[in-house]
Design a protein around this motif. Sequence first.
Motif, PDB file in Angstrom:
ATOM      1  N   LYS A   3      -5.847  14.048   4.232  1.00 39.06           N
ATOM      2  CA  LYS A   3      -5.538  12.723   4.763  1.00 39.06           C
ATOM      3  C   LYS A   3      -6.639  11.776   4.313  1.00 39.06           C
ATOM      4  O   LYS A   3      -7.811  12.143   4.255  1.00 39.06           O
ATOM      5  CB  LYS A   3      -5.489  12.803   6.281  1.00 39.06           C
ATOM      6  CG  LYS A   3      -5.209  11.479   6.966  1.00 39.06           C
ATOM      7  CD  LYS A   3      -5.173  11.657   8.465  1.00 39.06           C
ATOM      8  CE  LYS A   3      -5.171  10.325   9.198  1.00 39.06           C
ATOM      9  NZ  LYS A   3      -3.993   9.535   8.852  1.00 39.06           N
ATOM     10  N   THR A   4      -6.239  10.564   3.995  1.00 44.22           N
ATOM     11  CA  THR A   4      -7.216   9.573   3.564  1.00 44.22           C
ATOM     12  C   THR A   4      -7.271   8.421   4.542  1.00 44.22           C
ATOM     13  O   THR A   4      -6.280   8.086   5.186  1.00 44.22           O
ATOM     14  CB  THR A   4      -6.845   9.035   2.171  1.00 44.22           C
ATOM     15  OG1 THR A   4      -5.556   8.425   2.243  1.00 44.22           O
ATOM     16  CG2 THR A   4      -6.822  10.154   1.143  1.00 44.22           C
ATOM     17  N   THR A   5      -8.446   7.818   4.629  1.00 47.45           N
ATOM     18  CA  THR A   5      -8.656   6.653   5.474  1.00 47.45           C
ATOM     19  C   THR A   5      -9.368   5.594   4.662  1.00 47.45           C
ATOM     20  O   THR A   5     -10.418   5.859   4.058  1.00 47.45           O
ATOM     21  CB  THR A   5      -9.505   7.006   6.700  1.00 47.45           C
ATOM     22  OG1 THR A   5      -8.874   8.061   7.441  1.00 47.45           O
ATOM     23  CG2 THR A   5      -9.644   5.789   7.610  1.00 47.45           C
ATOM     24  N   GLN A   6      -8.789   4.413   4.625  1.00 45.28           N
ATOM     25  CA  GLN A   6      -9.396   3.307   3.901  1.00 45.28           C
ATOM     26  C   GLN A   6      -9.190   2.034   4.709  1.00 45.28           C
ATOM     27  O   GLN A   6      -8.320   1.973   5.567  1.00 45.28           O
ATOM     28  CB  GLN A   6      -8.818   3.189   2.488  1.00 45.28           C
ATOM     29  CG  GLN A   6      -7.318   3.292   2.372  1.00 45.28           C
ATOM     30  CD  GLN A   6      -6.789   3.207   0.964  1.00 45.28           C
ATOM     31  OE1 GLN A   6      -6.046   4.079   0.520  1.00 45.28           O
ATOM     32  NE2 GLN A   6      -7.140   2.147   0.243  1.00 45.28           N
ATOM     33  N   PRO A   7     -10.022   1.017   4.456  1.00 44.85           N
ATOM     34  CA  PRO A   7      -9.884  -0.231   5.225  1.00 44.85           C
ATOM     35  C   PRO A   7      -8.518  -0.860   4.999  1.00 44.85           C
ATOM     36  O   PRO A   7      -7.950  -0.769   3.914  1.00 44.85           O
ATOM     37  CB  PRO A   7     -11.015  -1.109   4.686  1.00 44.85           C
ATOM     38  CG  PRO A   7     -11.400  -0.497   3.382  1.00 44.85           C
ATOM     39  CD  PRO A   7     -11.117   0.957   3.488  1.00 44.85           C
ATOM     40  N   ILE A   8      -7.999  -1.468   6.027  1.00 46.26           N
ATOM     41  CA  ILE A   8      -6.680  -2.082   5.927  1.00 46.26           C
ATOM     42  C   ILE A   8      -6.707  -3.307   5.022  1.00 46.26           C
ATOM     43  O   ILE A   8      -5.773  -3.544   4.264  1.00 46.26           O
ATOM     44  CB  ILE A   8      -6.170  -2.466   7.325  1.00 46.26           C
ATOM     45  CG1 ILE A   8      -5.896  -1.207   8.138  1.00 46.26           C
ATOM     46  CG2 ILE A   8      -4.896  -3.311   7.224  1.00 46.26           C
ATOM     47  CD1 ILE A   8      -5.480  -1.479   9.554  1.00 46.26           C
ATOM     48  N   SER A   9      -7.784  -4.053   5.081  1.00 48.22           N
ATOM     49  CA  SER A   9      -7.859  -5.261   4.263  1.00 48.22           C
ATOM     50  C   SER A   9      -9.297  -5.589   3.886  1.00 48.22           C
ATOM     51  O   SER A   9     -10.243  -5.160   4.566  1.00 48.22           O
ATOM     52  CB  SER A   9      -7.242  -6.454   5.012  1.00 48.22           C
ATOM     53  OG  SER A   9      -8.001  -6.749   6.162  1.00 48.22           O
ATOM     54  N   MET A  10      -9.423  -6.315   2.788  1.00 47.37           N
ATOM     55  CA  MET A  10     -10.726  -6.806   2.327  1.00 47.37           C
ATOM     56  C   MET A  10     -10.517  -8.162   1.674  1.00 47.37           C
ATOM     57  O   MET A  10      -9.481  -8.396   1.037  1.00 47.37           O
ATOM     58  CB  MET A  10     -11.357  -5.844   1.310  1.00 47.37           C
ATOM     59  CG  MET A  10     -11.753  -4.498   1.872  1.00 47.37           C
ATOM     60  SD  MET A  10     -12.562  -3.464   0.644  1.00 47.37           S
ATOM     61  CE  MET A  10     -14.128  -4.299   0.450  1.00 47.37           C
ATOM     62  N   LEU A  89      -5.464   8.244  -3.103  1.00 48.21           N
ATOM     63  CA  LEU A  89      -4.665   9.434  -2.881  1.00 48.21           C
ATOM     64  C   LEU A  89      -5.441  10.666  -3.298  1.00 48.21           C
ATOM     65  O   LEU A  89      -6.183  10.651  -4.274  1.00 48.21           O
ATOM     66  CB  LEU A  89      -3.364   9.364  -3.670  1.00 48.21           C
ATOM     67  CG  LEU A  89      -2.448   8.214  -3.252  1.00 48.21           C
ATOM     68  CD1 LEU A  89      -2.353   7.191  -4.359  1.00 48.21           C
ATOM     69  CD2 LEU A  89      -1.085   8.727  -2.876  1.00 48.21           C
ATOM     70  N   VAL A  90      -5.240  11.720  -2.538  1.00 49.91           N
ATOM     71  CA  VAL A  90      -5.926  12.971  -2.798  1.00 49.91           C
ATOM     72  C   VAL A  90      -4.899  14.087  -2.846  1.00 49.91           C
ATOM     73  O   VAL A  90      -4.046  14.190  -1.981  1.00 49.91           O
ATOM     74  CB  VAL A  90      -6.964  13.265  -1.700  1.00 49.91           C
ATOM     75  CG1 VAL A  90      -7.568  14.638  -1.891  1.00 49.91           C
ATOM     76  CG2 VAL A  90      -8.048  12.203  -1.706  1.00 49.91           C
ATOM     77  N   THR A 101       1.036  11.553  -1.501  1.00 49.97           N
ATOM     78  CA  THR A 101       1.211  11.117  -0.122  1.00 49.97           C
ATOM     79  C   THR A 101       0.430   9.835   0.063  1.00 49.97           C
ATOM     80  O   THR A 101      -0.798   9.844   0.101  1.00 49.97           O
ATOM     81  CB  THR A 101       0.733  12.193   0.866  1.00 49.97           C
ATOM     82  OG1 THR A 101       1.487  13.382   0.655  1.00 49.97           O
ATOM     83  CG2 THR A 101       0.933  11.712   2.290  1.00 49.97           C
ATOM     84  N   PHE A 102       1.170   8.744   0.157  1.00 47.80           N
ATOM     85  CA  PHE A 102       0.541   7.441   0.306  1.00 47.80           C
ATOM     86  C   PHE A 102       0.202   7.204   1.774  1.00 47.80           C
ATOM     87  O   PHE A 102       1.049   7.319   2.652  1.00 47.80           O
ATOM     88  CB  PHE A 102       1.477   6.335  -0.169  1.00 47.80           C
ATOM     89  CG  PHE A 102       1.628   6.250  -1.659  1.00 47.80           C
ATOM     90  CD1 PHE A 102       2.497   7.106  -2.337  1.00 47.80           C
ATOM     91  CD2 PHE A 102       0.904   5.328  -2.394  1.00 47.80           C
ATOM     92  CE1 PHE A 102       2.639   7.035  -3.705  1.00 47.80           C
ATOM     93  CE2 PHE A 102       1.040   5.242  -3.775  1.00 47.80           C
ATOM     94  CZ  PHE A 102       1.902   6.099  -4.433  1.00 47.80           C
ATOM     95  N   GLY A 103      -1.049   6.854   2.021  1.00 42.45           N
ATOM     96  CA  GLY A 103      -1.442   6.405   3.348  1.00 42.45           C
ATOM     97  C   GLY A 103      -1.356   4.894   3.362  1.00 42.45           C
ATOM     98  O   GLY A 103      -0.759   4.278   2.490  1.00 42.45           O
TER      99      GLY A 103
END
Lengths: 112, 114
Positions: A3-10, A89-90, A101-103
């Motif tokens: 599972k990946t976690t990235q900021p929603i916006s920048m 993606l990983v 699998t797109f987060g």
Amino acid sequence: LAKTTQPISMDSYEGQEVNITCSHNNIATNDYITWYQQFPSQGPRFIIQGYKTKVTNEVASLFIPADRKSSTLSLPRVSLSDTAVYYCLVGALGGGGNKLTFGTGTQLKVEL
Amino acid sequence: AAGVIQSPRHLIKEKRETATLKCYPIPRHDTVYWYQQGPGQDPQFLISFYEKMQSDKGSIPDRFSAQQFSDYHSELNMSSLELGDSALYFCASSTTRRGGETQYFGPGTRLLVL
């Protein structure tokens, strides 16, 4: 799949360097890290892919620390046209049949 | 360089109709993936084929079926269409190579079910 976690916006401004960090704590030994860019109503576009250390191509750099639990996509000198959603993606690659699998991606907004 | 081709690019159907989406992979690519992206959502994997055999299956409804042909192009068949099937459908192709695999996406087919 990790599972990946990235900021929603920048938000950024033209000419600045943008770094988007993605966390993937349970990455497996045979997993690669891939970043895609997507503009509205268009197919995701491959940006860069790596396994460890640093990878650089003509549009971006990808930094992966030794533990591989995170990665950072670096976009040098962004322009307005870099406004898009960026996906980290990983997954294990090779041999066919390796779905992505797109987060929730990171919406990058570049302003003047 | 040749890219993934999808047809049609736009499709409008009525509820309960059928639709067929086509995907032509990059030459010499042996793997095809299908993804669905609803409005404001992230792409979701539907199904994939490797060397003309189904290799993986995701959240694809039973009303949908797909296959990969001898020339490696793929078709996604959708029956009994529902309003919720309105989405962008992307096809991606890849080939296994030393050092990893990269999926290249097509421009998508926008399906609107009325």
